[in-house]
Structures are given as structure tokens and as C-alpha cells.
Design a protein around this motif. Structure first.
Motif, short mmCIF file in Angstrom:
data_model
loop_
_atom_site.label_atom_id
_atom_site.label_comp_id
_atom_site.label_asym_id
_atom_site.label_seq_id
_atom_site.Cartn_x
_atom_site.Cartn_y
_atom_site.Cartn_z
N VAL A 236 -16.05 16.68 0.50
CA VAL A 236 -16.77 15.40 0.23
C VAL A 236 -17.95 16.08 -0.70
O VAL A 236 -18.41 15.42 -1.89
CB VAL A 236 -17.59 14.56 1.44
CG1 VAL A 236 -18.71 13.97 1.06
CG2 VAL A 236 -16.36 14.01 2.30
N LEU A 237 -18.37 17.46 -0.09
CA LEU A 237 -19.35 17.84 -1.30
C LEU A 237 -18.95 18.15 -2.68
O LEU A 237 -19.55 18.09 -3.49
CB LEU A 237 -19.74 19.20 -0.59
CG LEU A 237 -20.87 19.04 0.51
CD1 LEU A 237 -21.19 20.44 1.27
CD2 LEU A 237 -22.37 18.34 0.30
N GLY A 238 -17.71 18.29 -2.57
CA GLY A 238 -17.06 18.57 -4.07
C GLY A 238 -17.02 17.16 -4.79
O GLY A 238 -16.69 17.31 -6.13
N MET A 239 -17.20 15.98 -4.22
CA MET A 239 -17.02 14.61 -4.90
C MET A 239 -18.42 14.74 -5.74
O MET A 239 -18.38 13.75 -6.58
CB MET A 239 -16.74 13.74 -3.84
CG MET A 239 -15.43 13.75 -3.40
SD MET A 239 -15.26 12.36 -2.18
CE MET A 239 -13.56 12.49 -1.51
N ILE A 240 -19.45 15.62 -5.42
CA ILE A 240 -20.65 15.23 -6.14
C ILE A 240 -20.65 15.94 -7.62
O ILE A 240 -20.28 17.05 -7.38
CB ILE A 240 -21.61 15.98 -5.35
CG1 ILE A 240 -22.00 15.07 -3.84
CG2 ILE A 240 -22.99 15.89 -6.12
CD1 ILE A 240 -22.77 15.75 -2.96
N PRO A 241 -20.58 15.41 -8.41
CA PRO A 241 -20.41 15.88 -9.93
C PRO A 241 -21.11 17.17 -9.98
O PRO A 241 -22.22 17.62 -9.81
CB PRO A 241 -20.87 15.02 -10.96
CG PRO A 241 -20.79 13.63 -10.01
CD PRO A 241 -21.33 14.34 -8.86
N PRO A 242 -20.26 18.41 -10.50
CA PRO A 242 -21.22 19.59 -10.98
C PRO A 242 -22.08 19.42 -12.10
O PRO A 242 -22.13 18.55 -13.08
CB PRO A 242 -19.91 20.31 -11.44
CG PRO A 242 -18.83 19.37 -11.99
CD PRO A 242 -19.01 18.21 -11.06
N ILE A 243 -22.87 20.14 -12.24
CA ILE A 243 -23.75 20.48 -13.31
C ILE A 243 -23.47 21.68 -14.32
O ILE A 243 -23.58 22.50 -13.89
CB ILE A 243 -25.28 20.39 -12.82
CG1 ILE A 243 -25.71 19.30 -11.83
CG2 ILE A 243 -26.44 20.68 -14.02
CD1 ILE A 243 -27.17 19.53 -11.15
N LEU B 254 -8.16 27.19 4.59
CA LEU B 254 -7.14 26.05 4.44
C LEU B 254 -7.77 25.37 3.30
O LEU B 254 -6.79 24.64 2.42
CB LEU B 254 -7.38 25.48 5.80
CG LEU B 254 -6.58 26.11 6.74
CD1 LEU B 254 -6.90 25.16 8.26
CD2 LEU B 254 -5.23 26.16 6.57
N PHE B 255 -9.02 25.20 2.78
CA PHE B 255 -9.68 24.47 1.93
C PHE B 255 -8.99 24.93 0.36
O PHE B 255 -8.73 24.52 -0.44
CB PHE B 255 -11.02 24.52 1.96
CG PHE B 255 -11.83 23.99 0.66
CD1 PHE B 255 -11.83 22.70 0.49
CD2 PHE B 255 -12.15 24.95 -0.27
CE1 PHE B 255 -12.28 22.13 -0.94
CE2 PHE B 255 -12.82 24.53 -1.48
CZ PHE B 255 -12.89 23.06 -1.70
N LEU B 256 -9.08 26.42 0.58
CA LEU B 256 -8.74 26.96 -0.72
C LEU B 256 -7.23 26.94 -0.88
O LEU B 256 -6.68 26.83 -1.94
CB LEU B 256 -9.31 28.43 -0.49
CG LEU B 256 -10.83 28.47 -0.69
CD1 LEU B 256 -11.14 30.13 -0.79
CD2 LEU B 256 -11.32 28.03 -2.09
N ILE B 257 -6.40 26.89 0.14
CA ILE B 257 -5.12 26.90 0.00
C ILE B 257 -4.75 25.29 -0.48
O ILE B 257 -3.97 25.28 -1.38
CB ILE B 257 -4.46 26.93 1.43
CG1 ILE B 257 -4.39 28.47 1.74
CG2 ILE B 257 -2.90 26.56 1.37
CD1 ILE B 257 -4.12 28.89 3.12
N LEU B 258 -5.41 24.18 0.03
CA LEU B 258 -5.12 22.89 -0.57
C LEU B 258 -5.69 22.94 -2.07
O LEU B 258 -4.75 22.29 -2.86
CB LEU B 258 -6.07 21.94 0.28
CG LEU B 258 -5.62 21.62 1.53
CD1 LEU B 258 -6.56 20.81 2.35
CD2 LEU B 258 -4.13 21.01 1.63
N PHE C 79 -9.85 19.11 -5.16
CA PHE C 79 -11.05 19.10 -4.24
C PHE C 79 -12.14 19.80 -4.82
O PHE C 79 -13.19 19.86 -3.89
CB PHE C 79 -10.59 19.74 -2.77
CG PHE C 79 -9.58 18.79 -1.90
CD1 PHE C 79 -9.59 17.34 -2.34
CD2 PHE C 79 -8.73 19.45 -1.15
CE1 PHE C 79 -8.51 16.59 -1.48
CE2 PHE C 79 -7.90 18.58 -0.50
CZ PHE C 79 -7.81 17.09 -0.65
N LEU C 80 -12.29 20.51 -5.78
CA LEU C 80 -13.09 21.29 -6.11
C LEU C 80 -14.11 20.38 -6.88
O LEU C 80 -13.70 19.31 -7.48
CB LEU C 80 -12.77 22.52 -7.24
CG LEU C 80 -12.26 23.72 -6.39
CD1 LEU C 80 -11.78 24.63 -7.52
CD2 LEU C 80 -13.13 24.38 -5.42
N SER C 81 -15.46 20.74 -7.16
CA SER C 81 -16.29 19.82 -7.65
C SER C 81 -15.85 19.52 -9.18
O SER C 81 -15.38 20.46 -9.81
CB SER C 81 -17.70 20.59 -7.78
OG SER C 81 -18.90 19.75 -7.68
#
Length: 183
Positions: free
Chosen positions: A18-25, A59-63, A70-72
């Protein structure tokens, strides 16, 4: 692993996603953007401990590696591990484990300085160092220039560490109070 452990790992993965859904700067002078996901990485380590926190991040990084966006900014796929952010991603995994190793001391001390160091040293300085090394290798940027460029993340990451400490203090009280009642 118990059902509770699996649930906590899954919940922490969801928080990181979910934090990755916040757009990167994006920054113009370095190909690595400012993101909020590292806040979730630090939380994983301090709230879940080394084993479960490391597992959640792994597990997050494997996904991400198998292509989940899932990354920003919605990126994913194995190519992100070959790009300018590779060192930061590796640093996330290592920092979650190291922060988790400090969890017991974090819970027993009232000293905010110690709590800050437990989270900030691996969660900010180590990640930025590994990120700079990866950035230097991938882009050919001089290592000292990469380190200086990564310094732009320190003020925001310092605020994230403070937020992580505030959140973790409350969560750990609730989690471990309930565990004592169950056992």
C-alpha cells in the motif's frame, strides 16, 4: 510458523504494498526517487522482529521480482534488481533483519536516542550506503558522488524513522500485551 505469524507477515507485506501506491517523487540528479515504502520496511523489522520482518520483506521482494508492480510508481519485474535501485532493494532486506535484531532492546529501553539508532542505522544509513554502491555499479557514477547524491534522502528518512518509532511503540505494546494474556 503459527497462523498468527503468517497473518502478521501477510499484513506487513500488505502495508509495504500500500505504501508503494503512493507516487514516488523523482529527483532530477539521481535516478532513484523518494518513496514511502522504506517506512514499511523499517516497520517490518521493528514490529515483527528479524525472522518475521525479514520474511515479510523477502516475500515482498520475490513478488516484485516475478513481476508484480508493487514498487512505488508501479514498477516490478526482475529488471528492477538490475537497475539503479538494486542496492536499495537489497538494503531493504538486510535492514529489516538488522532492525529486527534490535527489537528486544527497542522494547525494553525508554531512551529515544537508542530507539532512533536501532532503526536509523540499518534503516537509513546502511540502506543509503548499499544503495549508493549499487547506484555506482549500475550507472557508472563515481561512488563518492553516489553517496553525496543519496544524502538527499536523509532528512525525509529521519522523519520516517521518528514516525516508525511512534507507531512501533504503540503496536508493540498491543501485540505483546495480548500475547502475554494468551500464553
Amino acid at each position: 510458523m503459527r497462523t498468527k505469524d503468517i497473518s502478521m507477515v501477510a499484513m506487513m507485506m500488505a502495508i509495504i504494498i500500500v505504501l508503494g501506491m503512493i507516487p514516488p517523487i523523482p529527483l532530477g540528479f539521481i535516478p532513484v526517487p523518494i518513496v514511502l515504502q522504506n517506512l514499511g520496511i523499517m516497520l517490518a523489522g521493528i514490529v515483527l522482529g528479524a525472522k518475521r520482518g525479514g520474511l515479510a520483506v523477502a516475500l515482498f521482494l520475490i513478488l516484485v521480482a516475478v513481476g508484480m508492480p508493487f514498487l512505488s510508481g508501479g514498477s516490478g519485474g526482475f529488471s528492477v534488481f538490475l537497475g539503479p535501485t538494486t542496492g536499495y532493494l537489497i538494503g531493504w532486506f538486510i535492514s529489516a533483519i538488522l532492525i529486527g535484531l534490535g527489537q528486544e532492546k527497542f522494547m525494553t529501553t525508554k531512551n529515544w536516542g537508542i530507539k532512533f539508532l536501532i532503526v536509523a542505522l540499518p534503516g537509513v544509513l546502511l540502506v543509503d550506503l548499499l544503495g549508493s554502491i549499487g547506484l555506482s555499479i549500475v550507472t557508472g557514477m563515481n561512488l563518492s558522488a553516489a553517496i553525496i547524491s543519496s544524502a538527499v534522502f536523509i532528512p525525509g528518512d529521519t522523519l520516517k524513522v521518528i514516525l516508525v518509532i511512534i507507531i512501533a511503540e504503540r503496536l508493540l505494546k498491543v501485540i505483546y500485551r495480548k500475547e502475554r494474556v494468551v500464553y
